[in-house]
Scaffold this motif. Structure first.
Motif: not given
Ligand code: CTP
Length: 130
Positions: A115, A118, A120-121
């Motif tokens: 996706t 986006i 986490t980092t």
């Protein structure tokens, strides 16, 4: 009956995580997810996850598209996990394109597009800047 397996850290669970899990589940009848342990995550990414392994696996396990969760203790055990859980399809995000082709002898290896925009980092960076 076909069984899909995938792996990840799923830290600060986000839409990219949900979308790959939904798409992985749609490729078969059952989805098994290997959630990396805190120790494995540290060795892979040189940082501890924000959310601990029990929180991360509890979130993933609660999803409608996920049938079963286990802890991925070591990257070197992928072949064993695939065999143990009798997986027919291994799904990985295309950030790993080609890297798991060695398992084509025991299952089908499918890379799904990530996706966009986006991760986490990125979320950690955004929060830090605020
Ligand atoms: N993933 C995805 N789309 C994104 C982010 C992740 O499809 N935008 C997929 C990855 O390809 C992987 C799974 O979600 O198959 C778990 O990824 P993980 O490494 O836990 O998440 P990231 O957000 O990529 O984490 P990081 O930024 O720490 O690398």
């Amino acid at each position: 009956m076909s069984r899909v397996i995938t792996f990840g850290t799923f830290d600060i669970f986000h839409l990219g995580h949900l979308q790959i899990l939904k798409r992985a589940r749609a490729l078969g009848d059952e989805l098994i997810v290997g959630v990396s342990t805190d120790a494995l995550n540290f060795s892979k990414k040189q940082r501890n996850p924000i959310c601990c392994q029990n929180s991360r696996s509890e979130i993933v396990e609660a999803l409608k598209c996920v049938d079963r969760v286990f802890f991925e203790e070591s990257l070197a055990l992928k072949r064993q996990y695939i065999t143990e859980f009798k997986a027919d399809i291994l799904v990985m995000g295309d950030d790993w394109q080609g890297k798991f082709d060695e398992f084509n002898d025991i299952c089908q290896v499918v890379y799904l597009p990530r996706t966009p925009s986006i991760s986490t980092t990125e979320l950690i960076e955004i929060v830090k800047e605020r």
